[in-house]
Motif scaffolding. Structure first.
Motif, PDB file in Angstrom:
ATOM      1  N   PRO A 234       0.818  -1.215   0.000  1.00 53.10           N
ATOM      2  CA  PRO A 234       0.000   0.000   0.000  1.00 53.10           C
ATOM      3  C   PRO A 234       0.852   1.266   0.000  1.00 53.10           C
ATOM      4  O   PRO A 234       0.402   2.317  -0.448  1.00 53.10           O
ATOM      5  CB  PRO A 234      -0.807  -0.100   1.304  1.00 53.10           C
ATOM      6  CG  PRO A 234      -0.811  -1.542   1.636  1.00 53.10           C
ATOM      7  CD  PRO A 234       0.504  -2.071   1.159  1.00 53.10           C
ATOM      8  N   ARG A 235       2.081   1.162   0.497  1.00 51.13           N
ATOM      9  CA  ARG A 235       2.952   2.345   0.523  1.00 51.13           C
ATOM     10  C   ARG A 235       3.686   2.514  -0.807  1.00 51.13           C
ATOM     11  O   ARG A 235       4.024   3.615  -1.197  1.00 51.13           O
ATOM     12  CB  ARG A 235       3.970   2.239   1.665  1.00 51.13           C
ATOM     13  CG  ARG A 235       3.351   1.961   3.024  1.00 51.13           C
ATOM     14  CD  ARG A 235       2.339   3.007   3.443  1.00 51.13           C
ATOM     15  NE  ARG A 235       1.595   2.585   4.632  1.00 51.13           N
ATOM     16  CZ  ARG A 235       0.605   3.283   5.189  1.00 51.13           C
ATOM     17  NH1 ARG A 235       0.227   4.441   4.661  1.00 51.13           N
ATOM     18  NH2 ARG A 235      -0.012   2.830   6.251  1.00 51.13           N
ATOM     19  N   LEU A 236       3.984   1.394  -1.474  1.00 52.55           N
ATOM     20  CA  LEU A 236       4.672   1.479  -2.764  1.00 52.55           C
ATOM     21  C   LEU A 236       3.689   1.872  -3.870  1.00 52.55           C
ATOM     22  O   LEU A 236       3.995   2.670  -4.739  1.00 52.55           O
ATOM     23  CB  LEU A 236       5.343   0.145  -3.128  1.00 52.55           C
ATOM     24  CG  LEU A 236       6.442  -0.379  -2.192  1.00 52.55           C
ATOM     25  CD1 LEU A 236       7.060  -1.658  -2.745  1.00 52.55           C
ATOM     26  CD2 LEU A 236       7.543   0.656  -1.990  1.00 52.55           C
ATOM     27  N   ASN A 237       2.477   1.281  -3.830  1.00 55.95           N
ATOM     28  CA  ASN A 237       1.519   1.489  -4.920  1.00 55.95           C
ATOM     29  C   ASN A 237       0.352   2.398  -4.558  1.00 55.95           C
ATOM     30  O   ASN A 237      -0.491   2.676  -5.386  1.00 55.95           O
ATOM     31  CB  ASN A 237       0.940   0.142  -5.384  1.00 55.95           C
ATOM     32  CG  ASN A 237       1.976  -0.702  -6.079  1.00 55.95           C
ATOM     33  OD1 ASN A 237       2.983  -0.186  -6.547  1.00 55.95           O
ATOM     34  ND2 ASN A 237       1.741  -1.996  -6.139  1.00 55.95           N
ATOM     35  N   GLY A 238       0.268   2.816  -3.314  1.00 56.44           N
ATOM     36  CA  GLY A 238      -0.834   3.676  -2.910  1.00 56.44           C
ATOM     37  C   GLY A 238      -1.928   2.905  -2.178  1.00 56.44           C
ATOM     38  O   GLY A 238      -2.187   1.747  -2.478  1.00 56.44           O
ATOM     39  N   LEU A 239      -2.550   3.584  -1.205  1.00 59.58           N
ATOM     40  CA  LEU A 239      -3.619   2.964  -0.420  1.00 59.58           C
ATOM     41  C   LEU A 239      -4.809   2.601  -1.304  1.00 59.58           C
ATOM     42  O   LEU A 239      -5.492   1.619  -1.077  1.00 59.58           O
ATOM     43  CB  LEU A 239      -4.082   3.930   0.669  1.00 59.58           C
ATOM     44  CG  LEU A 239      -3.144   4.114   1.860  1.00 59.58           C
ATOM     45  CD1 LEU A 239      -3.551   5.332   2.670  1.00 59.58           C
ATOM     46  CD2 LEU A 239      -3.142   2.867   2.734  1.00 59.58           C
ATOM     47  N   ASP A 240      -5.047   3.405  -2.336  1.00 57.22           N
ATOM     48  CA  ASP A 240      -6.178   3.158  -3.226  1.00 57.22           C
ATOM     49  C   ASP A 240      -6.055   1.816  -3.919  1.00 57.22           C
ATOM     50  O   ASP A 240      -7.012   1.078  -4.034  1.00 57.22           O
ATOM     51  CB  ASP A 240      -6.231   4.246  -4.305  1.00 57.22           C
ATOM     52  CG  ASP A 240      -7.066   5.411  -3.828  1.00 57.22           C
ATOM     53  OD1 ASP A 240      -7.594   5.322  -2.712  1.00 57.22           O
ATOM     54  OD2 ASP A 240      -7.177   6.398  -4.580  1.00 57.22           O
ATOM     55  N   LYS A 241      -4.834   1.527  -4.381  1.00 54.44           N
ATOM     56  CA  LYS A 241      -4.650   0.325  -5.172  1.00 54.44           C
ATOM     57  C   LYS A 241      -4.504  -0.923  -4.278  1.00 54.44           C
ATOM     58  O   LYS A 241      -5.112  -1.945  -4.532  1.00 54.44           O
ATOM     59  CB  LYS A 241      -3.414   0.474  -6.069  1.00 54.44           C
ATOM     60  CG  LYS A 241      -3.332  -0.601  -7.131  1.00 54.44           C
ATOM     61  CD  LYS A 241      -2.289  -0.271  -8.176  1.00 54.44           C
ATOM     62  CE  LYS A 241      -2.066  -1.461  -9.090  1.00 54.44           C
ATOM     63  NZ  LYS A 241      -1.383  -2.592  -8.421  1.00 54.44           N
ATOM     64  N   ASP A 242      -3.683  -0.814  -3.241  1.00 53.23           N
ATOM     65  CA  ASP A 242      -3.343  -2.016  -2.476  1.00 53.23           C
ATOM     66  C   ASP A 242      -3.734  -1.960  -1.002  1.00 53.23           C
ATOM     67  O   ASP A 242      -3.402  -2.874  -0.240  1.00 53.23           O
ATOM     68  CB  ASP A 242      -1.838  -2.295  -2.592  1.00 53.23           C
ATOM     69  CG  ASP A 242      -1.494  -2.951  -3.922  1.00 53.23           C
ATOM     70  OD1 ASP A 242      -2.397  -3.571  -4.526  1.00 53.23           O
ATOM     71  OD2 ASP A 242      -0.343  -2.841  -4.364  1.00 53.23           O
ATOM     72  N   GLY A 243      -4.427  -0.911  -0.597  1.00 57.78           N
ATOM     73  CA  GLY A 243      -4.818  -0.785   0.811  1.00 57.78           C
ATOM     74  C   GLY A 243      -5.687  -1.946   1.283  1.00 57.78           C
ATOM     75  O   GLY A 243      -5.644  -2.343   2.444  1.00 57.78           O
ATOM     76  N   ASN A 244      -6.448  -2.520   0.334  1.00 57.07           N
ATOM     77  CA  ASN A 244      -7.363  -3.611   0.710  1.00 57.07           C
ATOM     78  C   ASN A 244      -6.618  -4.873   1.143  1.00 57.07           C
ATOM     79  O   ASN A 244      -7.201  -5.755   1.763  1.00 57.07           O
ATOM     80  CB  ASN A 244      -8.318  -3.931  -0.442  1.00 57.07           C
ATOM     81  CG  ASN A 244      -7.584  -4.322  -1.703  1.00 57.07           C
ATOM     82  OD1 ASN A 244      -6.419  -3.981  -1.863  1.00 57.07           O
ATOM     83  ND2 ASN A 244      -8.255  -5.042  -2.580  1.00 57.07           N
ATOM     84  N   LEU A 245      -5.314  -4.969   0.835  1.00 59.45           N
ATOM     85  CA  LEU A 245      -4.555  -6.152   1.267  1.00 59.45           C
ATOM     86  C   LEU A 245      -4.637  -6.321   2.787  1.00 59.45           C
ATOM     87  O   LEU A 245      -4.639  -7.435   3.305  1.00 59.45           O
ATOM     88  CB  LEU A 245      -3.085  -6.027   0.850  1.00 59.45           C
ATOM     89  CG  LEU A 245      -2.772  -6.125  -0.648  1.00 59.45           C
ATOM     90  CD1 LEU A 245      -1.292  -5.915  -0.876  1.00 59.45           C
ATOM     91  CD2 LEU A 245      -3.228  -7.455  -1.206  1.00 59.45           C
ATOM     92  N   ALA A 246      -4.696  -5.194   3.496  1.00 59.93           N
ATOM     93  CA  ALA A 246      -4.716  -5.248   4.957  1.00 59.93           C
ATOM     94  C   ALA A 246      -6.006  -5.865   5.497  1.00 59.93           C
ATOM     95  O   ALA A 246      -6.096  -6.199   6.679  1.00 59.93           O
ATOM     96  CB  ALA A 246      -4.524  -3.850   5.545  1.00 59.93           C
TER      97      ALA A 246
END
Lengths: 218, 474
Positions: free
Chosen positions: B348-360
C-alpha cells in the motif's frame, strides 16, 4: 537535479534523531581446538559434505586413490599453490589422472570449465566451527570459478585455521580494516535446493560433491 | 478504495480457498518451514536477545541511512563498482536497459531478486528484445509456468512435484515425465548451465550492502547466484535503498537471523561477498559490476516514524510462514509482488492505499507475524495503520448523525449505565432469538446474523459458581 540528489535530499529532510538499544552478544568459544575441529567436521557432514581428517603428508595419496575409485580423472588446480604441490607430484605417478592449471583468463583457458573438468582442488583461507563453513578468498592463483563450476570441489584446510565463529574470524583477521577482496565466499556444503516440494536435492547449480581434507597439525 | 480491486481480491481469495491441492501444498510447506525455524531457536531467551540485536542493527542503519548510502557509493566507486540511483521502477528498468544496450546484450541470467519483480524487469526487457532467464530453481519453474512467485523465499511453493513434473515434460523439449526430484533438478541444472556460459549479463539482488567496506552480500543455497555474479562479463546488482548496513561486524548476527528465520538453516550453502569487478591479473569474474539503488516509494516511508520501521525488513519470509491467512490462501491471492504480512504493509505504501490498501483486510489481527519477525518490525501495528489510513478521510469529516442513530446511542448509553435495565434487556434478548430478522441490511450482506446466546454470560457465571459451591459442600 539528479535522482541521487533528490533521493538523498528527501532522506535528509525526513531525518530525525532516533535511538537504538546497544546489544552485544558474547560468542561462545569451544573449550579447546580439538572440540572446535570436531564441531566443524560434524556441521559440515550434516550439510552433506564429506570430511576426511588426516596428517598433512597423507592426503595427496588418499586423494589420488579416491579419484581413481570415483572416476574423477580430469583435475583443475590453481597456479603455483604451495599446499597443492604434493598432489601434483602424486598425480604424476598415476597416468590416468590429468591435471590442468588455471593459468590463464577463463576466456582463453584451454579447457572449458563447464564440460572438461571432473573436479577442482583448492585451498581454504579459514574454517568456521559454529556452522561448518569454508572461507575462501579466490585470487589470481585460485580463481572464483574453481569452487563453483566443476561438479566436484575438493578443499584443503589446515586444522589450525579453524575459528569459532564468523564474527570471531572477521574480527581476528581485521577484515574491515585490511580491505575486502574482490570476492569473499563462505561455503557450507555442496550446492543444494529444496525448491521442489521441500525435497532436498544436491547439485543444483554448483558442485554436487564437496570433499574437505582437514589437515591435523603435528 | 476502488470497489473493483476489492472485489478481485475477494474472488482470488475464494478461488484459493476452494483449491484443495493448492491448500495442501501451502499447508505442507508452511508447516515444514515453521518447524525448521523453531528447531533452530530452541532457547527462547537467546532468540529474544538475537532479535533485539538484529532490530538494533537495522534501526542504527536506518537512522544513518543517507550518510551510509553515500559512504557505500564512495567505497563501491573507489573499488570499481559503478553506482546508479533510481527514483522509480521505470528509471531502474531504463538504467538496466542502457547497460544492456551498451553491451549489445541478448540474454540476461537472473539470480533471485524480489526488487526485479517489483519493477517488472523481465516484462520490460522482453519488450526491448532482451531475454531474461530466471536461474533460481523455484524462479525458473515459475517463469516456465508463466506465473509469478507465490513466496519471497520459495517462489514455487504453490506447486507440488507432480505439477512440476508435468510442467517440465510439457515445456522443456525432449524431456520425459519424471517425478524423481533429483532427476528434475538435473534437468533444470543442464538447461541453466548452458545459459550461464552464454549469457551477456548476470543480474542479482542484494541481501545486505555494507557501507564500511563497499561490499554486496548475497545469500543462497543453489549456486545460481554465484553463477550470475561470476560467469557473465557484466554483473548488475539491484537493491532497494534500505538494504544498507553500517559495518562488516553487523553482518554475522543479521546472517544468522536471516537464514534461521527464512529456511531454518544455521547458514546457507553460499554467502557471497562482492566488493569489486575483476581486478588486473585475476582470471575470472565480471569485468563490470553495477549497483542500482532503487527508491520507488521508500524515501516516502522513511519520512514517517512508524512506516519507517517497515524498511528494517531483511526479507526472510518468516512473517508469511507464520501467518494463518497466508497459509490458507497462498501468495498469489494477494496479487502483489510481496505477499503476506510484509506485503500488506509494504504494497500500500509502494503502490498507494487506493490500489493495495485492501490487502490489509486479509488479516485476523492474531499477531503471529510480529512475534516471528527477526528484526521486530511491529507488523500488526503497521497493518492496523494501513486500515486506519484508509478510513481516515471518513472519520475526520464532520458527519452528522441521523435522528434514529442519535436515539440508538442514547439508549445504549442508558443501558450501560444502569445494570438492572441492562440485565433485563439481555435476559429478554436471550429468550427472543427467534424474533431477530434473518436480514439486517448491510451487516448480513457478508455476515451471518449475530444470535444472542440462549443464556446470558451473567446467567452462565451464576450457574457455574452455584455448581462449584455445591461440589465443594459435597
Amino acid at each position: 537535479m539528479s535522482a541521487r540528489h533528490r533521493i538523498l535530499q528527501r532522506l535528509r529532510e525526513a531525518h530525525r534523531p532516533t535511538s537504538w538499544p546497544a546489544v552485544k552478544i558474547e560468542a561462545s568459544t569451544p573449550a579447546n581446538a580439538a572440540l572446535q575441529r570436531e564441531k566443524f567436521c560434524h556441521a559440515l557432514q550434516n550439510a552433506h559434505a564429506e570430511v576426511i581428517e588426516c596428517d598433512s603428508e597423507r592426503w595427496p595419496q588418499l586423494l589420488t586413490t579416491l579419484a581413481k575409485e570415483r572416476r574423477w580423472m580430469r583435475w583443475l588446480v590453481g597456479q603455483e599453490v604451495e599446499l597443492i604441490h604434493p598432489f601434483e607430484v602424486a598425480c604424476g605417478l598415476h597416468s590416468e589422472l590429468t591435471l590442468c592449471h588455471y593459468n590463464a583468463p577463463v576466456e582463453t583457458l584451454d579447457v572449458d570449465l563447464f564440460s572438461d573438468v571432473d573436479a577442482a582442488l583448492t585451498t581454504v583461507k579459514a574454517g568456521i566451527a559454529e556452522t561448518g563453513t569454508l572461507v575462501l578468498w579466490p585470487d589470481e592463483q585460485e580463481p572464483r570459478q574453481m569452487s563453483l563450476v566443476p561438479p566436484v570441489h575438493v578443499a584443503i584446510l589446515r586444522a589450525s585455521d579453524i575459528y569459532a565463529s564468523f564474527a570471531q574470524l572477521i574480527s581476528k583477521q581485521a577484515w574491515a580494516d585490511n580491505g575486502m577482496p574482490t570476492n569473499a565466499l563462505l561455503i557450507s556444503g555442496p550446492s543444494k535446493t529444496a525448491d521442489i516440494q521441500q525435497t532436498l536435492a544436491y547439485g543444483a547449480h554448483g558442485p554436487k560433491i564437496l570433499l574437505v581434507f582437514v589437515l591435523r597439525d603435528r | 478504495m476502488s470497489q473493483d480491486s476489492r472485489d478481485r481480491f475477494k474472488v482470488r481469495i475464494h478461488e484459493a480457498l476452494g483449491d484443495t491441492e493448492l491448500r495442501q501444498n501451502f499447508r505442507g510447506a508452511m508447516d515444514f518451514l515453521t518447524g525448521k525455524r523453531a528447531a533452530m531457536f530452541p532457547d527462547a531467551d537467546a532468540l529474544e536477545k538475537l532479535r533485539t540485536q538484529g532490530a538494533s542493527i537495522r534501526k542504527r542503519a536506518l537512522a544513518k541511512l543517507p550518510d551510509l548510502l553515500e559512504q557505500l557509493e564512495n567505497r563501491c566507486t573507489s573499488q570499481g563498482i559503478r553506482v546508479h540511483w533510481a527514483e522509480t521502477a521505470d528509471e531502474a528498468n531504463r538504467i538496466i536497459l542502457g547497460i544492456a544496450q551498451q553491451r549489445k546484450a541478448r540474454l540476461m541470467v537472473k539470480g533471485k531478486s524480489m526488487v526485479s519483480e517489483e519493477i517488472d524487469l523481465n516484462h520490460f526487457m522482453a519488450l526491448q528484445g532482451i531475454r531474461c532467464l530466471e536461474s533460481d530453481m523455484g524462479e525458473y519453474i515459475v517463469q516456465l509456468a508463466e506465473e509469478t512467485p507465490s513466496h519471497i523465499i520459495m517462489p514455487a511453493i504453490h506447486k507440488n512435484t507432480a505439477q512440476i513434473a508435468r510442467l517440465f515434460h510439457e515445456r522443456i523439449p525432449a524431456t520425459d515425465y519424471t517425478e524423481d526430484v533429483d532427476a528434475l533438478i538435473g534437468i533444470g541444472r543442464k538447461v541453466l548451465r548452458e545459459n550461464f556460459a552464454s549469457a551477456d549479463i548476470g543480474l542479482s539482488g542484494v541481501n545486505f550492502a555494507i557501507a564500511e567496506t563497499g561490499t554486496l552480500c548475497l545469500v543462497e543455497n543453489e549456486g545460481n547466484g554465484r553463477m550470475c555474479t561470476t560467469v557473465p562479463p557484466v554483473h548488475i546488482a539491484l537493491t532497494g535503498i534500505e538494504k544498507v548496513i553500517e559495518k562488516l561486524d553487523d553482518l554475522p548476527p543479521l546472517l544468522t537471523l536471516l537464514t534461521r528465520s527464512a529456511t531454518g538453516q544455521a547458514i546457507t550453502t553460499y554467502v557471497n561477498m562482492i566488493s569489486a569487478p575483476r581486478q588486473p591479473g585475476e582470471k575470472d569474474g565480471p569485468e563490470e559490476v553495477h549497483l542500482i539503488l532503487l527508491d520507488n516509494g521508500r524515501s516516502g516511508m522513511f519520512a514517517d516514524a512508524e512506516l519507517k520501521e517497515t524498511l528494517a525488513c531483511i526479507r526472510c519470509g518468516a512473517c508469511m510462514n507464520h501467518c494463518p491467512v497466508y497459509t490458507r490462501i497462498g501468495g498469489h491471492a494477494y496479487g502483489s509482488t510481496y505477499p503476506g504480512p510484509i506485503g500488506q504493509v509494504l504494497m500500500p505504501r509502494l503502490n498507494g492505499l487506493d490500489k493495495d490498501g485492501n490487502l490489509a483486510d486479509a488479516c485476523s489481527l492474531n499477531g503471529a507475524c510480529g512475534e516471528a519477525c527477526p528484526v521486530k518490525i511491529p507488523l500488526p501495528d503497521l497493518i492496523r495503520r494501513v486500515r486506519t489510513d484508509r478510513l481516515a478521510p471518513r472519520t475526520t469529516s464532520t458527519r452528522t448523525q441521523s435522528w434514529l442513530e442519535k436515539q440508538l446511542w442514547r439508549a445504549w448509553l442508558y443501558l450501560y449505565q444502569h445494570p438492572p435495565a441492562y440485565r433485563k434487556l439481555t435476559w429478554l434478548g436471550a429468550r427472543t432469538q427467534a424474533l431477530i430478522p434473518k436480514r439486517l441490511g448491510l451487516w448480513t450482506k457478508t455476515r451471518s446474523v449475530p444470535l444472542p446466546a440462549a443464556e446470558t454470560l451473567h446467567e452462565q457465571m451464576r450457574q457455574h459458581q452455584l455448581r462449584r459451591r455445591e461440589s465443594r459442600s459435597e
